[in-house]
Design a protein around this motif. Structure first.
Motif, mmCIF file in Angstrom:
data_model
loop_
_atom_site.group_PDB
_atom_site.id
_atom_site.type_symbol
_atom_site.label_atom_id
_atom_site.label_comp_id
_atom_site.label_asym_id
_atom_site.label_seq_id
_atom_site.Cartn_x
_atom_site.Cartn_y
_atom_site.Cartn_z
ATOM 1 N N GLU A 1 36.731 18.239 -23.393
ATOM 2 C CA GLU A 1 37.977 18.600 -24.062
ATOM 3 C C GLU A 1 38.997 18.968 -22.995
ATOM 4 O OE1 GLU A 1 36.797 21.819 -26.683
ATOM 5 O OE2 GLU A 1 36.859 20.447 -28.387
ATOM 6 N N LEU A 2 40.144 18.344 -23.073
ATOM 7 C CA LEU A 2 41.227 18.651 -22.147
ATOM 8 C C LEU A 2 42.283 19.457 -22.888
ATOM 9 C CD1 LEU A 2 41.624 15.139 -20.506
ATOM 10 C CD2 LEU A 2 40.228 17.049 -19.728
ATOM 11 N N ARG A 3 42.834 20.435 -22.227
ATOM 12 C CA ARG A 3 43.833 21.293 -22.870
ATOM 13 C C ARG A 3 45.058 20.520 -23.340
ATOM 14 N NH1 ARG A 3 43.279 26.218 -23.709
ATOM 15 N NH2 ARG A 3 42.179 27.705 -22.425
ATOM 16 N N GLY A 4 45.443 19.547 -22.586
ATOM 17 C CA GLY A 4 46.632 18.786 -22.944
ATOM 18 C C GLY A 4 46.583 17.404 -22.335
ATOM 19 N N ALA A 5 47.715 16.731 -22.385
ATOM 20 C CA ALA A 5 47.778 15.364 -21.883
ATOM 21 C C ALA A 5 48.619 15.250 -20.622
ATOM 22 C CB ALA A 5 48.331 14.447 -22.974
ATOM 23 N N MET B 1 38.546 14.270 -25.174
ATOM 24 C CA MET B 1 39.274 14.692 -26.328
ATOM 25 C C MET B 1 40.435 15.533 -25.855
ATOM 26 S SD MET B 1 36.385 15.328 -29.126
ATOM 27 C CE MET B 1 35.082 14.142 -29.275
ATOM 28 N N LEU B 2 41.609 15.167 -26.338
ATOM 29 C CA LEU B 2 42.785 15.939 -25.983
ATOM 30 C C LEU B 2 42.917 17.093 -26.962
ATOM 31 C CD1 LEU B 2 45.368 13.094 -25.252
ATOM 32 C CD2 LEU B 2 43.790 14.221 -23.690
ATOM 33 N N GLY B 3 43.096 18.280 -26.433
ATOM 34 C CA GLY B 3 43.218 19.455 -27.283
ATOM 35 C C GLY B 3 41.860 20.054 -27.584
ATOM 36 N N LYS B 4 41.885 21.292 -27.999
ATOM 37 C CA LYS B 4 40.656 22.038 -28.305
ATOM 38 C C LYS B 4 40.433 22.084 -29.810
ATOM 39 C CE LYS B 4 39.778 23.544 -24.091
ATOM 40 N NZ LYS B 4 38.536 23.352 -23.424
#
Length: 137
Positions: free
Chosen positions: A31-35, A1-4
């Protein structure tokens, strides 16, 4: 998942459905902080994984069709199924290219946090349908 997840209520709903799914399958949420490239390196996709991109232009399925599709993957021995849920900015080309399928959760526009909840609920609903559980009624 991109973003929190920023909305606690959405996070609580997502967590509830994820725990329900665990009765049927192993679940891992990343969850990834960004792309950006650094964030994407943290996303380790196995070459054998079936990668599904949640995309407004993807295939639309009813809950019954989604359950049938999920059951089909299970019955064919799919070991790892990865759903990629983007943030408001969508997906980088690198992730789009890795997806074997694209699914649309709705023609409606919704916050990406809500789409995560909808995805988790539909996965749980699909497993309940496949198990003949009364939940989906």
């Amino acid at each position: 998942m991109l973003g929190k997840m920023r909305r606690g209520e959405a996070g609580a709903l997502f967590d509830d459905y994820a725990s329900r799914i665990r009765h049927f399958a192993e679940v891992e949420v990343n969850e990834l902080r960004g792309a950006g490239p650094a964030a994407l390196r943290k996303l380790k996709l196995e070459p054998s994984a079936t990668v599904v991109l949640l995309d407004a232009a993807g295939k639309q399925l009813t809950s019954q069709q989604f359950a049938h599709w999920l059951g089909d993957l299970r019955d064919r021995g799919t070991r790892e199924l990865v759903f990629l849920c983007g943030d408001a900015g969508g997906f980088p080309d690198e992730l789009r290219a890795s997806a074997k399928q694209k699914i649309s959760l709705s023609t409606l526009t919704m916050p990406h946090e809500f789409s995560r909840v909808v995805l988790a609920e539909q996965i749980y609903r699909a497993f309940a349908i496949l198990a003949g559980h009364p939940y989906p009624k």
